[in-house]
Design an enzyme around this catalytic site. Structure first.
Site, PDB file in Angstrom:
ATOM      1  N   CYS A 159       0.831  -1.195   0.000  1.00  0.00           N
ATOM      2  CA  CYS A 159       0.000   0.000   0.000  1.00  0.00           C
ATOM      3  C   CYS A 159       0.873   1.255   0.000  1.00  0.00           C
ATOM      4  CB  CYS A 159      -0.901  -0.050   1.237  1.00  0.00           C
ATOM      5  SG  CYS A 159      -1.628   1.510   1.700  1.00  0.00           S
TER       6      CYS A 159
ATOM      7  N   CYS B 183       0.046   4.040   2.590  1.00  0.00           N
ATOM      8  CA  CYS B 183       0.432   3.639   3.958  1.00  0.00           C
ATOM      9  C   CYS B 183       1.853   4.106   4.268  1.00  0.00           C
ATOM     10  CB  CYS B 183       0.382   2.122   4.127  1.00  0.00           C
ATOM     11  SG  CYS B 183      -1.255   1.413   3.919  1.00  0.00           S
TER      12      CYS B 183
END
Lengths: 498, 188
Positions: free
Chosen positions: B111, B114
């Site tokens: 991700c 993230c």
């Protein structure tokens, strides 16, 4: 609790778990238990849940011989379609970079490929898909269990966790969608110890380096194709023919292209043994005239003791047109089904239709005819319908008319690329409207090209329809609607652009 | 804010006392924090187990009106701020049973956002000098835990206080939004 258990003991051989998990029907824990969380299993379970059924899906990945394992989603997501297409794309980009110079891009020096970068990016994407599937099951209210399923009887599945913990589930219907796994040849010493399969290649952290691919199925050729494309020394060892089951003229064009672009082929050879040398390299001794393949995951399911009929030769489950097995309430579909195409879209569709039938919402059966597919070799090959040889077998050589054309993609001109294998073949009935029996296309973006024509095929398109269709220019696909030279005429089928 | 952080990061222990006054003058928000802290500590104390009362009392004394913080505090608060959740038991122990409010950062290695949010969260949490902790949960390693807390997209940040989810957000937030989110959790 104990009193309740004893009471039930009279008419059900169960343990207390059943009492705790009684569902609305009062008899089974679930309306449907699906064994296998791949393309088919997930589609079937989600569809069933959407139709109000209480569903559980069991998925478990037995690590490969080399220890590779992966998450939810099955072969397609983890060790098939998805990583394959992404690695194929990596290879195509390598070729594109070479072409780019001819188009004016100033690229200093040779461009090299780093396996680790590609592998990490692809593996990360696959992990995001594993997660996505998990969330979807949660959203659609499908119970997910990471356990290895084993059929106890036609209404009971035993699940085993990695740690060995057991769970028992009872279900009104059981669906098997466990698919297949690569099979090592057992008669080649050293193959299992030193060789890897498609299960492993997509999860390697380091480049495989110089590679020998044993086999010439679409899996083998696609792998060999992208390995060559990213710059690795690759050889394909073929026992007899390439792309068995596909049109063999086209198979020849595909392998010719690969040979032209650097993949080496060892025709009519089989490995005899594999040894590891002191340098760490592997040595394969071969002989002319046996290989890996994919085998169905039926052994661990306990199907034999239930009397589920398997095909003797392939080991796959024998199925009715409605995906039923020889045992009532047990169904199967996807790669595990005998005679079924080993494709994700057919598994998904079959799974959804099966779920609808089991929920009593429909009687529609899966139509396995006219399924289009594409082989993502360096020269991509898309097709729908019959091969020329199959059409000949069914209608006789005189009963068919084969239109064909060798064309050159416009993009190849400036790039000075060899297009000798870019080819289109439309196999039609000879009489009347000349209904199209099979359509074959080799060239860039073959999958994108073939998809649209597959719809025409599904609608019963004939050669006359092709003639009525105006082409989009300049494309490769337009050559399909312009095809007019027959094999029968013997004329040169090379077509020029405008 | 980053200037102040640099000040804190580069502080040699000998200079801690002298610079604390400077920090407090610039960081107007923090004045309020220190003032409100005993109250917030009391809130935490009431919602967590009685065994933690000892530690909260000790914490309050650190922030007594004389405003003399021990030299080691900035270091300990920065060091112990975030941790990776190891398993369900670890989560129960260090998040659910935590005396401090805890931010749980559900993230994944695949991700991109993230990776941007992570450091920002650390920064926002570090600013609170030990008043809030941060637990990091890799959703691939702890899928069941993530599903249990209703995570679907990442990054998802859940704020827990006394074992209850008190707030959450999904996606990236900028530094100011994070500061106000964290402040709210602590209870200002």
């Amino acid at each position: 609790m104990a009193a309740l258990c004893r009471g039930r003991h009279r008419w059900k051989r169960t343990n207390c778990l059943y009492v705790v998990k009684r569902n609305l029907t009062g008899k089974y824990d679930y309306d449907l238990v699906v064994v296998g969380g791949g393309s088919g299993g997930l589609a079937c379970s989600k569809e069933a849940a959407q139709l109000g059924q209480k569903v559980a899906v069991l998925d478990y990945v037995e690590p490969s011989v080399k220890g590779t394992k992966w998450g939810l989603g099955g072969t397609c997501v983890n060790v098939g379609c998805i990583p394959k297409k992404l690695m194929h794309q990596a290879a195509l980009l390598g070729t594109a970079v070479k072409d780019a110079k001819k188009y004016g891009w100033q690229i200093s020096g040779p461009v090299c490929h780093d396996w680790a970068t590609m592998a990490e990016a692809i593996q990360n994407h696959v992990r995001s898909l594993n997660w996505g599937h998990r969330v979807q099951l949660q959203d659609k209210k499908v119970k997910y269990l990471n356990v290895k399923g084993n059929l106890v009887d036609e209404h009971t599945v035993k699940g085993l966790t990695k740690a060995g913990k057991e769970t028992i589930l009872t279900a009104k219907n059981i669906v098997i969608a466990t698919g297949g796994r690569p099979k090592y040849p057992t008669n080649i010493p050293g193959a299992m110890e030193h060789g890897i399969t498609s299960d492993d290649i997509f999860w390697l952290k380091k480049s495989p380096g110089k590679t020998l691919v044993v086999g010439a199925s679409y899996v083998a050729l696609e792998c060999a194709g992208f390995l060559t494309g990213i710059g690795l020394d690759t050889t394909v060892m073929v026992r007899s023919i390439a792309l068995r089951g596909f049109d063999q003229q086209i198979a020849g064009l595909v392998t010719d292209y690969m040979e032209t672009y650097g993949t080496k082929f060892a025709w009519s050879c089989v490995p005899k043994r594999v040894d590891k040398l002191s340098s760490g390299a592997l040595q394969v001794t071969w002989t002319d005239t046996q290989t890996g393949s994919r085998a169905p995951e039926t052994k661990a399911l306990g199907l034999d003791k239930l009397g589920v009929q398997l095909n003797d030769e392939t080991g796959k489950i024998v199925l009715g047109a409605d995906e039923s097995t020889s045992v009532p309430n047990i169904y199967a579909f996807g790669d595990i089904g005998e005679g079924r195409p080993e494709l994700t879209p057919t598994a998904i569709k079959a799974g959804k239709l099966l779920a609808r039938r089991l929920a009593g919402q429909s009687t529609e059966l899966m139509n396995y005819d006219n399924v289009p597919t594409t082989v993502f070799t360096p020269l991509e090959y898309g097709c729908v319908g019959l091969s020329e040889e199959e059409a000949e077998k069914r209608h006789g050589k005189d009963g068919i008319e084969v239109y064909h054309a060798f064309y050159k993609p416009l993009e190849f001109t400036v790039a000075e690329r060899d297009a000798s294998q870019c080819y289109i073949k439309v196999v039609c009935e000879r009489a009347g409207d000349q209904k199209i029996l099979g359509l074959h296309f080799t060239g860039p973006n073959a999958g994108e090209v073939t998809q649209g024509f597959a719809m025409g095929f599904q609608c019963g398109a004939a050669y006359s329809h092709l003639l009525q269709t105006v082409g989009i220019h300049p494309t490769c696909a337009e050559e399909v609607v312009k095809v007019n030279i027959t094999k029968r005429s013997g004329l040169d089928a090379t077509v020029t652009g405008c | 804010m980053s200037v102040i952080n640099d000040l804190l990061c580069n502080r040699r222990s000998a200079d801690v006392m002298a610079h604390r006054l400077l920090v407090r003058r610039i960081w107007t928000l923090s004045m309020k924090d220190i003032r409100c802290h005993p109250a917030s500590t009391a809130t935490i104390a009431s919602s967590s187990f009685s065994t933690s009362l000892q530690s909260t009392t000790t914490r309050v004394s650190f922030l007594s009106p004389s405003r003399t913080l021990p030299r080691s505090l900035p270091h300990t608060s920065r060091r112990a701020v975030s941790f990776n959740v190891q398993d369900h038991e670890d989560f129960t122990e260090r998040v659910i049973n935590s005396d401090l409010p805890v931010l749980v950062d559900f993230h994944a290695q695949w991700c991109g956002p993230c990776k941007i949010l992570g450091p920002r969260l650390e920064k926002a949490v570090a600013k609170q000098k030990g008043r809030v902790a941060m637990a990091k949960v890799d959703i691939d390693d702890h899928t069941d835990l993530a599903i249990e807390y209703g995570v679907s997209a990442v990054p998802t940040v859940i704020a827990m206080r006394g074992g209850d989810v008190v707030d959450h957000f999904v996606g990236i937030k900028d530094d100011d939004e994070l500061d106000s989110f964290v402040s709210k959790i602590i209870g200002q």
